[in-house]
Structure formats: C-alpha cells, structure tokens
Design an enzyme around this catalytic site. Sequence first.
Site, short mmCIF file in Angstrom:
data_model
loop_
_atom_site.label_atom_id
_atom_site.label_comp_id
_atom_site.label_asym_id
_atom_site.label_seq_id
_atom_site.Cartn_x
_atom_site.Cartn_y
_atom_site.Cartn_z
N PRO A 11 4.13 -14.04 0.06
CA PRO A 11 4.42 -14.27 -1.35
C PRO A 11 5.91 -14.27 -1.70
CG PRO A 11 3.46 -12.09 -0.99
CD PRO A 11 3.31 -12.84 0.29
N ASN A 12 6.24 -15.17 -2.59
CA ASN A 12 7.58 -15.34 -3.18
C ASN A 12 8.58 -15.98 -2.23
OD1 ASN A 12 6.96 -14.13 -5.77
ND2 ASN A 12 6.79 -12.21 -4.65
N ARG A 19 16.97 -17.53 -5.69
CA ARG A 19 17.35 -16.27 -6.35
C ARG A 19 17.71 -15.26 -5.26
NH1 ARG A 19 12.89 -13.73 -9.41
NH2 ARG A 19 14.50 -12.15 -9.52
N TYR A 24 18.77 -12.63 0.59
CA TYR A 24 18.02 -13.56 1.45
C TYR A 24 18.80 -14.81 1.85
CZ TYR A 24 14.17 -10.61 -0.07
OH TYR A 24 13.36 -9.53 -0.32
N ASN A 75 6.09 -14.03 8.56
CA ASN A 75 6.84 -13.21 7.61
C ASN A 75 5.88 -12.93 6.46
OD1 ASN A 75 8.39 -12.00 5.71
ND2 ASN A 75 10.10 -13.46 5.83
N ALA A 78 5.95 -9.25 0.99
CA ALA A 78 5.53 -7.94 0.48
C ALA A 78 4.19 -7.48 1.05
CB ALA A 78 5.47 -7.98 -1.05
N GLU A 99 6.61 -10.79 14.25
CA GLU A 99 6.85 -10.53 12.81
C GLU A 99 8.33 -10.76 12.51
OE1 GLU A 99 5.72 -6.50 11.89
OE2 GLU A 99 6.69 -6.54 9.92
N HIS A 101 11.42 -10.71 9.47
CA HIS A 101 11.93 -10.44 8.12
C HIS A 101 13.36 -10.94 8.04
CE1 HIS A 101 8.44 -8.19 7.13
NE2 HIS A 101 8.52 -7.59 8.29
N ARG A 108 16.81 -1.02 3.39
CA ARG A 108 16.42 -1.20 1.99
C ARG A 108 15.57 -0.03 1.50
NH1 ARG A 108 14.44 -7.16 1.13
NH2 ARG A 108 14.79 -6.52 -1.04
#
Length: 150
Positions: A11-12, A19, A24, A75, A78, A99, A101, A108
Amino acid sequence: MSRIVFVLNGPNLNLLGKRQPHIYGHETLADVERDCRALAKELKLELRFHQSNREYEIIDWIHEARAAAGGIVINPAAFTHTSVAILDALNACEFPIIEVHISNVHRREPFRHHSYVSLRADGVIAGLGIQGYELALRRLAWLIDEEKKT
Ligand code: CA2
C-alpha cells in the site's frame, strides 16, 4: 525452476516519488518497474510487476506465484508490520523470497522494526533506496541458476 519472478508492492507505494522524497527518494514506482524490467531482460527472468493497496490482492498474487514462479521480491510496505495473512501466504511458497524496503526501517519508528514477512524471507534488503529491488532480482536469478545446477 521457473524463471518467472513476481515483484510485489504494498500500500501507498503508488505514491513513490510524489511525496516524502526525503524518505523514499524522487523516483516513481514506474521508474522502479522500468529498471526491474531492464534488469530482468538481462538476467533472462520473466517479470510480473504489481502494486496494490489491498491486502487480498497481494495474497492472490502470492498464490499465483506459488503455482507458476521461481521466486518473489516483495516490498509489503505497511503490511510488513501487520500482516499475518501475507506471512501465511508466503509460508505456502517453496521458492526463494526476498523482502525489500526502500528506507532503512531500523532507523525509523519502533513499529517499523518488526516484520512478519522477515519470518519467511530468505533475505532482507533495507535502506538501499530503489536499488534494493535490482539487488534482490540479481540474488533471485543467482539462486534460480544455482538450483538448475543441482
Ligand atoms: O521503506 C519501505 O520500502 C517501506 O516498506 C515503505 C512503507 C512503510 O510503511 C514501511 O515501513 C517501509 C510505506 C510505503 C509508502 O510509500 C510512500 C511513498 C511516498 C509517499 C507516501 C508514501
């Protein structure tokens, strides 16, 4: 082993490059897909690249991959930190899973430090920006080639 590789994005990630560039970067998901396709061609992998904001769609793609693919780069965004359902789907797969990221999740917020997906992943890449996807594809290609030798 199949040379089909799924690259799945949670998601996102469709907002990538639009943004929060300080976290990112400036590249969009279309840039990630373009880079992955170019590399897949070089590595003779057949790429299936997807993004969804819906957990069930990601699970359905993992099921599709289970039947046809030689590996997954994921990836989960969330869902990394929340989804036992995605972990269960990945646990039903017998091929290598990497995986990825984009950000260094360990630098973070504490809630990003735990990953359900890492309980299954054969490797985890974090904090290398979108280059992490290409490194993950190289590793999958290497593992698929190694498997062919045995
Ligand atoms: O660093 C990563 O790749 C993450 O998987 C990205 C997820 C985050 O929830 C994970 O903890 C780490 C967030 C993806 C959302 O991406 C956006 C990109 C630009 C603007 C807004 C969101």
